[in-house]
Scaffold this motif. Structure first.
Motif, mmCIF file in Angstrom:
data_model
loop_
_atom_site.group_PDB
_atom_site.id
_atom_site.type_symbol
_atom_site.label_atom_id
_atom_site.label_comp_id
_atom_site.label_asym_id
_atom_site.label_seq_id
_atom_site.Cartn_x
_atom_site.Cartn_y
_atom_site.Cartn_z
ATOM 1 N N ARG A 42 0.838 -1.331 -0.053
ATOM 2 C CA ARG A 42 -0.020 -0.036 0.006
ATOM 3 C C ARG A 42 0.718 1.324 -0.029
ATOM 4 N NH1 ARG A 42 -2.821 -0.433 5.824
ATOM 5 N NH2 ARG A 42 -2.655 -2.646 6.165
ATOM 6 N N THR A 43 2.050 1.275 -0.149
ATOM 7 C CA THR A 43 3.237 2.285 -0.322
ATOM 8 C C THR A 43 3.455 2.689 -1.754
ATOM 9 O OG1 THR A 43 4.082 1.654 1.846
ATOM 10 C CG2 THR A 43 5.139 3.143 0.772
ATOM 11 N N ARG A 44 3.624 3.840 -2.086
ATOM 12 C CA ARG A 44 3.985 4.225 -3.342
ATOM 13 C C ARG A 44 5.469 3.860 -3.477
ATOM 14 N NH1 ARG A 44 5.142 9.278 -3.005
ATOM 15 N NH2 ARG A 44 4.259 9.458 -0.885
ATOM 16 N N ARG A 45 5.745 3.498 -5.081
ATOM 17 C CA ARG A 45 6.773 2.721 -5.330
ATOM 18 C C ARG A 45 7.942 3.569 -5.251
ATOM 19 N NH1 ARG A 45 6.837 -1.618 -8.937
ATOM 20 N NH2 ARG A 45 8.779 -0.749 -10.022
ATOM 21 N N VAL A 88 -3.632 -7.996 -11.589
ATOM 22 C CA VAL A 88 -2.658 -7.961 -10.494
ATOM 23 C C VAL A 88 -2.397 -6.375 -10.120
ATOM 24 C CG1 VAL A 88 -0.235 -8.571 -9.389
ATOM 25 C CG2 VAL A 88 -1.859 -10.294 -10.419
ATOM 26 N N GLY A 89 -1.954 -5.853 -11.312
ATOM 27 C CA GLY A 89 -1.533 -4.302 -11.033
ATOM 28 C C GLY A 89 -2.697 -3.533 -10.438
ATOM 29 N N ARG A 90 -3.893 -3.776 -11.110
ATOM 30 C CA ARG A 90 -5.037 -3.027 -10.621
ATOM 31 C C ARG A 90 -5.187 -3.192 -9.133
ATOM 32 N NH1 ARG A 90 -10.836 -2.563 -13.393
ATOM 33 N NH2 ARG A 90 -11.782 -0.981 -11.647
ATOM 34 N N THR A 91 -5.125 -4.474 -8.835
ATOM 35 C CA THR A 91 -5.371 -4.731 -7.261
ATOM 36 C C THR A 91 -4.168 -4.165 -6.575
ATOM 37 O OG1 THR A 91 -6.152 -6.782 -8.279
ATOM 38 C CG2 THR A 91 -5.565 -6.747 -5.697
ATOM 39 N N ILE A 92 -3.098 -3.897 -6.818
ATOM 40 C CA ILE A 92 -2.046 -3.451 -5.931
ATOM 41 C C ILE A 92 -2.402 -1.871 -6.082
ATOM 42 C CG2 ILE A 92 0.378 -2.791 -5.964
ATOM 43 C CD1 ILE A 92 1.085 -5.565 -7.173
ATOM 44 N N ASP A 93 -2.589 -1.173 -7.264
ATOM 45 C CA ASP A 93 -3.081 0.168 -7.118
ATOM 46 C C ASP A 93 -4.296 0.345 -6.258
ATOM 47 O OD1 ASP A 93 -1.096 0.448 -9.093
ATOM 48 O OD2 ASP A 93 -2.297 0.667 -10.902
ATOM 49 N N TYR A 94 -5.232 -0.448 -6.435
ATOM 50 C CA TYR A 94 -6.463 -0.169 -5.406
ATOM 51 C C TYR A 94 -5.801 -0.167 -3.997
ATOM 52 C CZ TYR A 94 -10.315 -1.777 -2.634
ATOM 53 O OH TYR A 94 -11.499 -1.509 -1.783
ATOM 54 N N MET A 95 -4.898 -1.048 -3.671
ATOM 55 C CA MET A 95 -4.455 -0.932 -2.069
ATOM 56 C C MET A 95 -3.818 0.197 -1.953
ATOM 57 S SD MET A 95 -3.592 -4.968 -1.411
ATOM 58 C CE MET A 95 -3.199 -5.893 -2.818
ATOM 59 N N THR A 119 -6.564 3.019 -1.442
ATOM 60 C CA THR A 119 -7.457 3.227 -0.620
ATOM 61 C C THR A 119 -7.012 3.529 0.707
ATOM 62 O OG1 THR A 119 -8.500 1.414 -1.960
ATOM 63 C CG2 THR A 119 -9.468 1.768 0.242
ATOM 64 N N PRO A 120 -7.284 4.599 1.542
ATOM 65 C CA PRO A 120 -6.825 4.651 2.839
ATOM 66 C C PRO A 120 -7.338 3.863 3.896
ATOM 67 C CG PRO A 120 -8.698 6.368 2.247
ATOM 68 C CD PRO A 120 -8.645 5.562 1.079
ATOM 69 N N ASP A 121 -8.422 3.475 3.773
ATOM 70 C CA ASP A 121 -9.272 2.730 4.878
ATOM 71 C C ASP A 121 -8.924 1.273 5.009
ATOM 72 O OD1 ASP A 121 -10.219 2.894 7.456
ATOM 73 O OD2 ASP A 121 -12.302 2.959 6.484
ATOM 74 N N LEU A 122 -7.784 0.601 4.584
ATOM 75 C CA LEU A 122 -7.663 -0.873 4.493
ATOM 76 C C LEU A 122 -7.564 -1.407 5.995
ATOM 77 C CD1 LEU A 122 -5.004 -1.135 1.676
ATOM 78 C CD2 LEU A 122 -7.309 -1.341 1.328
ATOM 79 N N PRO A 123 -7.952 -2.673 6.066
ATOM 80 C CA PRO A 123 -7.786 -3.311 7.486
ATOM 81 C C PRO A 123 -6.434 -3.082 7.742
ATOM 82 C CG PRO A 123 -8.574 -4.856 5.482
ATOM 83 C CD PRO A 123 -8.127 -3.643 4.909
ATOM 84 N N GLU A 124 -6.221 -3.166 9.210
ATOM 85 C CA GLU A 124 -4.627 -2.918 9.622
ATOM 86 C C GLU A 124 -3.904 -4.000 9.131
ATOM 87 O OE1 GLU A 124 -3.070 -2.412 14.202
ATOM 88 O OE2 GLU A 124 -5.041 -2.393 13.906
#
Lengths: 470, 470
Positions: free
Chosen positions: A213-216, B173-180, B183-188
């Motif tokens: 979740r961090t920028r590359r 896979v790329g879109r999934t990583i970008d989504y993460m 998105t600020p409110d991900l599980p801890e």
């Protein structure tokens, strides 16, 4: 867990027998199908049956086969056999299988599995057998395994996996991700990436979700967590388990004395340690050796359980000699002989209750010198209250049985004394043993029941002698 | 685990007392510093002291404070207090704290923590108190918590976290990583990403390491693992723990009856379940309630331990009445009264050894109808062998003590009989109880010791009566 499969394979799988029945035990049909395939030397059928079997299911299957079938199963499967399954077996079974296979076969199996599993499998062999296997391995793997095996038994160094991902502090998140995409030989599963300095000393770690979740463009040092609570390779596995449990870790880096990263402990190993540890306390309290397994032979089991029984025989003579002091009283009043085991048995049960709570609380660090005083007085008071409640019942029934109210009063008083002694010694004995840095689970039981037997017989027969005259 | 800190803060931290001493217990100096800050109402000092404290350390700290200090600590810290720490407490302490705080304060605390922790904290309150807290929460969170709380106690639905990441099958896979990343409110913390169809039914999962080592252009369905062994929300937590343990999982999706993804179980919750389960067996075997905690009051503890002692009183009368049958023999030969507890006690110990092994083997599914016959005969033979060994010692010592060889022979024979009975019933009783679908840990102990006491007294006194005449 079956890996993603194309449709035709999934259909073929439907024709195979169910691996587990509804209770979660290995299904009879599956086991018999495997047996038939082994007997018929039908390698294709055997591979089809075991093709997508998880190592845990394979382990359970092997346990249920007989010695010869086990060896033939592994030989027939050849390179398709995942030696990780051996980690799921009882030690006796595992060592038996390893001794039945050639060192070369075992070495080949070791190459394909994680280093921590290889160590777990090899550590039960004796030095010579181990050397015979290790000589067939390429030097880097041999050195890594040897280094793990040189750590003390039950240490983090033995349980750690030596495959991990370590990156220098100046790498960016993007470069780290690209590195993982391009490197074919990564550890099978991992949950964090470690940051190390040029001397390979641990600087910190980055969990995979953090990485994702961090920028590359961020540097790994900017997102790393500092591991202030690192694990040393020489740390006992129980201490490591306590750390995982307390801080909800899934993996932790292991460092050597110089702070260099040498491996990683993962939660799956820790779960086994937690399970083992609770099991050990339970067995120790019952006087069963911690290494006893269901597959052990009669002779081995009998031999391992005997010492505790001999100790118990000795303490039983102590209580018998207490009774011996009062032979004259018993001769005059045989009802005492009938009733005396009741007082001893009630004390033994109450003492065991207190002791069990104390042993577990000591193991989980809930009981310490800070709250010991409060718990000791609580246990004595619990003994007093329950002693009074039970003494009323016991006194009434015993008095009525022998039509002797005074006898009822004597046994009731003796019970209260013994229940308080049970509470007091049920907690003091484990505390004292742990202050001596010994394991309270192992030795508490014998002392506690000796005390409750002795106090029980002495209080009851002594009071009766004093009351009714010798 | 302290988060990465800038240098000045790290320096300031050096001035603070050590949180834990070398034994891993909470350090006295740290606790007293906290106490002093609470007494002085020094909020800044308190925040400095607890600033980077892990929830587990905070939990241990709270346990060691008294009731009033606990409440004031939480109130002084205000929003800086992480309610997750409450999950680390004994139930009695937790409920006491919750009742001392306003429902609004509790509700605010619940908003900041994971849903599984919130459920764990709220489930001990009664319906009214729960409703009072829930009404202060925004509707989506209230509904999610309510849904978890509606699942049965100790079910996966209660333990699951309702925060997770689910993506449609056509994402790359790329879109999934970008989504993460976006998105600020991900599980801890999370270890896998789930793939769901438009009806939110679970299609598969992708572990984070898999995601990281795969090219961005791949579809998630191409790298997903199919979850053939999914967890149902109504499954018992022990079955889930067994699954995690067997297959070395770190997280698993939880689905409702329709196969829709409703949450995720993670390894940290499972570790607690495994620990609890082993603890329960241990306590049950000793006759201690599974919910007894070190912080319970004298009255509560006494009351919860009494029923088992009453049962034991009843069974003690059974053995006493066996002795009563032989009053005439004992009157003639009081040595029998002195020696008889030895036979009973040895049988009790041997029976407990066998029973403990059987109870744990049943719990871990190692003992099943498939190998029961072999284990039963092993235990009887172990009883026979150890019985013979111990009978030699006992017979010689008892014979010499009372200068009566025949008495030695009688007690030796009685011991062998009782040791075999101990082996036989030590395994048959737990097996029979588990066939009745009851928990063998709870009830086995009382039956086994009743059998060994009864057989012990009957064999010894009966043989003596037959041999020496009544």
């Amino acid at each position: 867990m079956r890996e993603d499969a194309d449709a035709p394979v999934a259909e073929a799988a439907d024709a195979l027998p169910q691996v587990r029945d509804s209770d979660g035990n290995l299904a009879d049909g599956f086991r018999e199908a495997i047996r038939a395939a082994i007997a018929a030397r039908d390698v294709d059928r055997l591979r089809a049956l075991t093709g997508d079997l998880h190592e845990a299911d394979m382990g359970d299957l092997i346990e249920e086969l007989d010695g010869d079938e086990r060896r033939r199963l592994i030989e027939m499967l050849g390179p398709a056999f995942d030696f990780t399954a051996l980690t799921e077996l009882d030690e006796t079974v595992r060592v038996g299988i390893l001794r039945g296979l050639s060192p070369l076969t075992v070495a080949r199996g070791m190459r394909d599995i994680d280093s921590d599993d290889a160590v777990y499998i090899l550590e039960d062999l004796d030095e010579e057998e181990m050397a015979a296997v290790l000589q067939h391995l390429p030097a880097p793997e041999r050195v890594a395994l040897r280094r793990s095996l040189d750590y003390p038994e039950d240490s983090a160094g033995r349980r750690m996996q030596t495959e991990f991902i370590a990156v220098p502090p100046f790498w960016t998140v993007g470069r780290t991700i690209d590195y993982m995409r391009e490197t074919p030989d990564l550890p099978e599963t991992f949950y964090e990436v470690f940051v190390v300095d040029p001397a390979y000393r641990l600087v910190g770690s980055v969990s995979l979700d953090r990485l994702l979740r961090t920028r590359r463009t961020m540097l790994v040092t900017q997102v790393k967590t500092e591991q202030l609570k690192g694990v040393k390779a020489t740390d006992d596995q129980e201490d490591v388990a306590r750390l995982f449990e307390r801080y909800n870790l899934v993996s932790a880096p292991v460092v050597d004395d110089a702070g260099r990263l040498v491996g990683v402990m993962t939660i799956d190993d820790v779960v086994d340690v937690i399970q083992e540890e609770a099991d050990e306390d339970l067995r120790a309290l019952a006087g069963v050796g911690s290494d006893e397994e269901l597959s052990d032979s009669v002779a081995y089991t009998a031999k391992s359980r005997l010492p505790w029984l001999v100790v118990n025989l000795g303490t039983a003579f102590i209580s018998a000699s207490i009774i011996g002091l009062f032979e004259a009283t018993i001769e005059k009043m045989v009802a005492l002989a009938v009733l005396m085991p009741i007082v001893a048995s009630m004390g033994g049960n109450a003492g065991t209750q207190t002791m069990t709570v104390a042993v577990r609380a000591l193991a989980t660090k809930e009981l310490s010198s800070h709250n010991a005083r409060r718990i000791v007085s609580r246990e004595v008071l619990v003994g007093l209250f329950n002693g009074l409640a039970l003494a009323c019942m016991l006194g009434l029934i015993a008095g009525a049985w022998f039509a002797n109210v005074q006898l009822g009063a004597v046994i009731a008083s003796a019970l209260v004394m013994n229940m308080m002694a049970a509470g007091l010694f049920g907690i003091l004995i484990p505390l004292a043993i742990s202050w001596l840095k010994l394991d309270p689970a192992v030795a508490s039981g014998v002392f506690v029941t000796t005390v409750t037997d002795t106090v029980g017989f002495f209080a009851f027969l002594g009071l009766a002698t004093w009351w009714f005259g010798a």
